[in-house]
Write an enzyme that holds these catalytic residues in place. Structure first.
Site, PDB file in Angstrom:
ATOM      1  CB  SER A 148     143.317 -21.198   8.218  1.00 10.93           C
ATOM      2  OG  SER A 148     142.465 -21.229   9.336  1.00 10.93           O
ATOM      3  CB  SER A 149     145.164 -25.368  10.110  1.00  9.65           C
ATOM      4  OG  SER A 149     145.904 -26.341  10.798  1.00  9.65           O
ATOM      5  CB  SER A 386     145.332 -21.881 -17.960  1.00 12.21           C
ATOM      6  OG  SER A 386     144.907 -20.603 -17.604  1.00 12.21           O
ATOM      7  CB  SER A 412     137.650 -24.883   4.808  1.00 17.04           C
ATOM      8  OG  SER A 412     136.597 -24.005   4.604  1.00 17.04           O
ATOM      9  CB  SER A 419     135.289 -24.796 -10.495  1.00 18.26           C
ATOM     10  OG  SER A 419     135.149 -23.466 -10.050  1.00 18.26           O
TER      11      SER A 419
END
Length: 456
Positions: A148-149, A386, A412, A419
Site C-alpha cells: 500500500s503506502s 518462529s 493498513s 499473534s
C-alpha cells in the site's frame, strides 16, 4: 568435611543449572537516532529502525521495508516476521523506516521525486548509506518491499534512486510519479484527499513514453542500470484501484526498455495470473501479478520475497547480476556506468513460486520456482524465532489469518501473524550470556572462599 563437600557440590550443581537455564538473547529491532544517520534538510518526522542479525553475511545485503499508512517500524517488523526469520539464516540487514509524524509516506512532493532533493525518499536513502558504511554492506544488493503506502514508496525509491536500489516488490502500489497528481506540497503527505484523488482512483492515464519520461526526469542524465520490479495487485481493490496495474506496466516496461507485450503469461497458483517481461539477456526484470477477486489485502509472502531478491541463501551475487554480468554494474552506491544489456547467458526467470520461476544463473537457465507455499501460509524458523502464519496486506476489514483490522485511511497492513507465534526478541537487550555466566561463577567462588575460612 563431608558436609562441606556436599554443600559445595550442591552450589556447583545449582550454578550449572542456572547457566543452562539462561535465556538465549538474540538480535532485536533497534532505533537509530537521526543525529547518527541523518543529514541536514531531511524530514524531522522520519525515524530509522534497524534489524541486524547476530550472524551477518560477508558484505550483507540490505532490505528496506517502508510501512503502510498508520503503520510504524515496530509493526512492520512483526508483520514481516517471516522475512526477518530468513534474515537470521541468510545474514542480511533490514531497515524499517518510519514516518509516523505524517502517517503515510510522501511519494508525491517535488522533494521526494527528485534525486538528491531530500524528502522521504532522500531520508530512506540516507539510512541505506549509513547502514552500508557502518556494516560494510553490499551496495549492489539493496532492495525494497512494502504494501500500500509502502508499495507506493517502494516504486518511488526505485524510480528516483535507481543507483541505490537493485530491485523491489510492490504490493498494491502505484506507478512512480502517479501520487504527484494533485499532490499539495504545502500540506504534504497523509492527506485523505490523496486516497480519494485521481491516482488512488485509477484515473491517471499516460502513454508508456510519458510515464518513462516522467521517471527519467527525476534523475536527469542517469544511464545506468534500472531496478527490476514485481507488482502485485488485487482485481477488486477499491482503495488503490486495480486500474493502476495497467499504468504500472506501461511505465516500467518503458523505463526498462521493453515492449508492452509480455514475454509470457502463466498461472503460478489458482486465482493468480502472472505476466512477465525478460531483458535482452533473458532474465525476468518486470512481473505483474493479478489476484482475482482480492481487494486491498494482498498477502505478504516472506519466503517468496527473499527468493526474488536472491536472499533465500547466504552470500553470493544478486541473481540478475549473476545471470547478466555484462548488463548490471558491479555494485556501487553511485550507480556506475551501467553497461549495455544483452550480455550474459540465456538466463532464467525469477518467478515467485508455482509452476516455474527461473533462477537465472546465466547459461541455459531452467525455471525453478522461487517460492513454495500459497499466500501467507508459510512458516519459517530462524535464530530470531518462529514466524507465525502469514497474514494479508489488508485495509479496513481484518479478521482471520493474522490480518490487522485497523482502518484509518484504508491503508493498513494485515499482520504477518505476529499473534501466532513470533518469538523474536523485539525490544529486549541482547545481553551477553557469557557475562551472566561469569557473574554466577564469581558468586560461586565467593561462597567457596567463605566456606574455607570457617573453622572445621
Amino acid at each position: 568435611m563431608d558436609q562441606f563437600k556436599t554443600h559445595v557440590l550442591g552450589l556447583a550443581s545449582l550454578s550449572l543449572a542456572l547457566l543452562v537455564a539462561l535465556p538465549a538473547r538474540g538480535a532485536s529491532l533497534q532505533k537509530v537516532n537521526q543525529s547518527e544517520w541523518g543529514a541536514d534538510g531531511l524530514p524531522s518526522y522520519v525515524n530509522m529502525y534497524i534489524y541486524v542479525p547476530d550472524k551477518l553475511a560477508t558484505k550483507p545485503p540490505i532490505v528496506v521495508a517502508p510501512h503502510h499508512c498508520q503503520g510504524n517500524g515496530q509493526g512492520t517488523f512483526s508483520e514481516m516476521s517471516s522475512l526477518v526469520s530468513i534474515a537470521n539464516t541468510s545474514g542480511f540487514i533490514m531497515i524499517f523506516p518510519e514516518a509516523t509524524g505524517q502517517n503515510c509516506w510522501d511519494a508525491g512532493s517535488t522533494r521526494s521525486l527528485n534525486h538528491g532533493g531530500g524528502g522521504d525518499t532522500g531520508a530512506i536513502v540516507q539510512m541505506v548509506k549509513y547502514t552500508l558504511a557502518k556494516y560494510g554492506g553490499d551496495a549492489g544488493r539493496v532492495y525494497s518491499v512494502g504494501g500500500s503506502s509502502g508499495g507506493i514508496m517502494t516504486e518511488a525509491l526505485l524510480g528516483v534512486y535507481p543507483d541505490v536500489f537493485m530491485a523491489g516488490v510492490s504490493l498494491m502500489g502505484v506507478p512512480c510519479g502517479c501520487w504527484a497528481e494533485g499532490y499539495n506540497d504545502v500540506t504534504g503527505t497523509g492527506s485523505s484527499a490523496q486516497w480519494s484523488g485521481p491516482c488512488g482512483g485509477g484515473n491517471v492515464t499516460k502513454t508508456g513514453q510519458q510515464w518513462g519520461d516522467l521517471v527519467r526526469s527525476y534523475y536527469p542524465g542517469y544511464t545506468g542500470h534500472r531496478p527490476r520490479l514485481q507488482h502485485w495487485h488485487g482485481t477488486a481493490d477499491t482503495i488503490l484501484s486495480y486500474k493502476n496495474m495497467a499504468e504500472d506496466i506501461k511505465e516500467w516496461t518503458n523505463v526498462l526498455g521493453l515492449s508492452e507485450t509480455p514475454s509470457g503469461t502463466d498461472t503460478p497458483k489458482r486465482g493468480t495470473t502472472r505476466q512477465f517481461w525478460k531483458s535482452a539477456c533473458g532474465y525476468t526484470v518486470y512481473e505483474a501479478f493479478s489476484m482475482d477477486g482480492v481487494g486491498h489485502a494482498v498477502p505478504f509472502d516472506g519466503p517468496a520475497v527473499a527468493a526474488y531478491f536472491g536472499l533465500d541463501r547466504a552470500g553470493g551475487q544478486d541473481p540478475e547480476t549473476a545471470a547478466c554480468p555484462g548488463a548490471v554494474p558491479g555494485g556501487s552506491d553511485t550507480g556506475g556506468a551501467g553497461g549495455a544489456t544483452g550480455a550474459g547467458g540465456a538466463g532464467g526467470e525469477a518467478g515467485t513460486g508455482g509452476a516455474g520461476g527461473e533462477v537465472g544463473a546465466g547459461g541455459a537457465g531452467g525455471e525453478a520456482g522461487a517460492g513454495a507455499g500459497g499466500a501467507g501460509g508459510v512458516t519459517v524458523s530462524g535464530s530470531g524465532g518462529s514466524a507465525g502464519s502469514g497474514g494479508a496486506m489488508d485495509t479496513a476489514s481484518g479478521g482471520a489469518n493474522g490480518q490487522d483490522a485497523s482502518a484509518g485511511t484504508g491503508d493498513s497492513t494485515g499482520g504477518e501473524g505476529s499473534s501466532s507465534g513470533c518469538s523474536c526478541a523485539v525490544g529486549n537487550d541482547a545481553r551477553d550470556a557469557g557475562a551472566q555466566a561469569g557473574f554466577l561463577l564469581a558468586a560461586l567462588g565467593l561462597l567457596l572462599g567463605r566456606q574455607k575460612r570457617r573453622p572445621r
